[in-house]
Motif scaffolding. Structure first.
Motif, PDB file in Angstrom:
ATOM      1  N   LYS A 288       5.963  -1.863 -11.437  1.00 55.37           N
ATOM      2  CA  LYS A 288       5.285  -0.665 -11.949  1.00 55.37           C
ATOM      3  C   LYS A 288       6.204   0.560 -11.934  1.00 55.37           C
ATOM      4  O   LYS A 288       6.130   1.404 -12.822  1.00 55.37           O
ATOM      5  N   ALA A 289       7.072   0.646 -10.935  1.00 58.75           N
ATOM      6  CA  ALA A 289       7.980   1.798 -10.834  1.00 58.75           C
ATOM      7  C   ALA A 289       8.927   1.842 -12.035  1.00 58.75           C
ATOM      8  O   ALA A 289       9.242   2.924 -12.536  1.00 58.75           O
ATOM      9  N   TYR A 290       9.354   0.676 -12.512  1.00 57.07           N
ATOM     10  CA  TYR A 290      10.245   0.634 -13.685  1.00 57.07           C
ATOM     11  C   TYR A 290       9.518   1.150 -14.927  1.00 57.07           C
ATOM     12  O   TYR A 290      10.104   1.839 -15.755  1.00 57.07           O
ATOM     13  N   ASN A 291       8.230   0.795 -15.057  1.00 55.37           N
ATOM     14  CA  ASN A 291       7.446   1.280 -16.195  1.00 55.37           C
ATOM     15  C   ASN A 291       7.374   2.806 -16.195  1.00 55.37           C
ATOM     16  O   ASN A 291       7.623   3.454 -17.207  1.00 55.37           O
TER      17      ASN A 291
ATOM     18  N   LEU B  64       3.781   5.569  -5.702  1.00 55.16           N
ATOM     19  CA  LEU B  64       3.614   5.551  -7.152  1.00 55.16           C
ATOM     20  C   LEU B  64       2.572   6.586  -7.580  1.00 55.16           C
ATOM     21  O   LEU B  64       2.761   7.302  -8.566  1.00 55.16           O
ATOM     22  N   HIS B  65       1.487   6.664  -6.808  1.00 55.25           N
ATOM     23  CA  HIS B  65       0.441   7.646  -7.084  1.00 55.25           C
ATOM     24  C   HIS B  65       1.012   9.072  -7.016  1.00 55.25           C
ATOM     25  O   HIS B  65       0.718   9.906  -7.881  1.00 55.25           O
TER      26      HIS B  65
ATOM     27  N   THR C 120       0.836  -1.202   0.000  1.00 54.07           N
ATOM     28  CA  THR C 120       0.000   0.000   0.000  1.00 54.07           C
ATOM     29  C   THR C 120       0.871   1.252   0.000  1.00 54.07           C
ATOM     30  O   THR C 120       0.589   2.213  -0.719  1.00 54.07           O
ATOM     31  N   LYS C 121       1.945   1.227   0.774  1.00 60.50           N
ATOM     32  CA  LYS C 121       2.870   2.370   0.834  1.00 60.50           C
ATOM     33  C   LYS C 121       3.509   2.609  -0.544  1.00 60.50           C
ATOM     34  O   LYS C 121       3.594   3.736  -1.011  1.00 60.50           O
TER      35      LYS C 121
ATOM     36  N   ASN D  67      12.819  10.920  -8.601  1.00 55.69           N
ATOM     37  CA  ASN D  67      13.338  10.631  -7.254  1.00 55.69           C
ATOM     38  C   ASN D  67      12.415   9.677  -6.503  1.00 55.69           C
ATOM     39  O   ASN D  67      12.884   8.728  -5.872  1.00 55.69           O
ATOM     40  N   THR D  68      11.107   9.911  -6.569  1.00 57.46           N
ATOM     41  CA  THR D  68      10.148   9.048  -5.883  1.00 57.46           C
ATOM     42  C   THR D  68      10.207   7.625  -6.443  1.00 57.46           C
ATOM     43  O   THR D  68      10.222   6.651  -5.687  1.00 57.46           O
TER      44      THR D  68
END
Length: 164
Positions: free
Chosen positions: A42-45, A11-12, A5-6, A28-29
Motif C-alpha cells: 500500500k505504501a508504494y501505491n 499509512l493513515h 497495525t503500526k 517521508n512517512t
C-alpha cells in the motif's frame, strides 16, 4: 501494537498529510514504512500517487505502482491510480490489461473500472466501445452523479461520432 497495525497507522498519517497538502511529510512517512517493511504494498501505491499527481514524475509513479501490484495485487486502490496514469501516458495495451485484471479483484468498484475503459476507448476514437462502457458504468453504480456524468459522456461521444 503489532507490526501490521503500526504500518497501517503510519499509512493513515501519510494520508492525512496528503489531504492537508504536506507532501514532503507524507513522502517521508511512506519511505519509512517501506524501510520497515519492503513488502507493504500500500505504501508504494500512495508514494506512486504522490510522484504522479503532486510531483509530476510519471516514470517514478509508474515504477511505484508496479511495485504495489507486485507486493499487494489484491489492493483495489492501485488499480484506479495506475489506470489514470496509464491513460495519461496513452499506454493503451497496458491499460487494457490492467483493467481486465482489475475486474477480477474483490472489492473493486466495477463502475469505476468500466468508466476507465470508456475513457480509454473515447481517447482512442472508438466511440461505439466508449458509449458501451459508459452505459455499463452507469448501470453498475448507485451514485446518481456518476450516472449523470456517464450520460453526459455518452452525449459527448455521440457528438464526436458526428465529427468522425
Amino acid at each position: 501494537m503489532d507490526h501490521l497495525t503500526k504500518l497501517e497507522e503510519m499509512l493513515h498519517h501519510a494520508n492525512e498529510d496528503i489531504r492537508q497538502g504536506h507532501y514532503d511529510a507524507a513522502t517521508n512517512t511512506l519511505e519509512k514504512i517501506i524501510d520497515i517493511d519492503p513488502n507493504f504494498g500500500k505504501a508504494y501505491n500512495h508514494l506512486g500517487y504522490l510522484y504522479e499527481v503532486k510531483f509530476k514524475e510519471f516514470e517514478k509513479g509508474e515504477t511505484l505502482y508496479k511495485l504495489c501490484l507486485e507486493k499487494s495485487p489484491m489492493y483495489p486502490s492501485v488499480y484506479y491510480n495506475y489506470a489514470v496514469l496509464l491513460s495519461t501516458l496513452q499506454k493503451w495495451d497496458e491499460l487494457k490489461e490492467l483493467l481486465d485484471t482489475a475486474l477480477q479483484i474483490p472489492g473493486i468498484t466495477k463502475a469505476t473500472i468500466f468508466n476507465e475503459y470508456a475513457i480509454m476507448y473515447e481517447q482512442q476514437g472508438n466511440m461505439e466501445e466508449a458509449i458501451a462502457y459508459y452505459k455499463k458504468a452507469a448501470l453498475k453504480t448507485l451514485d446518481k452523479n456518476m450516472v449523470t456524468r456517464a450520460k453526459d459522456s455518452i452525449e459527448r461521444c455521440k457528438m464526436k461520432k458526428e465529427l468522425l
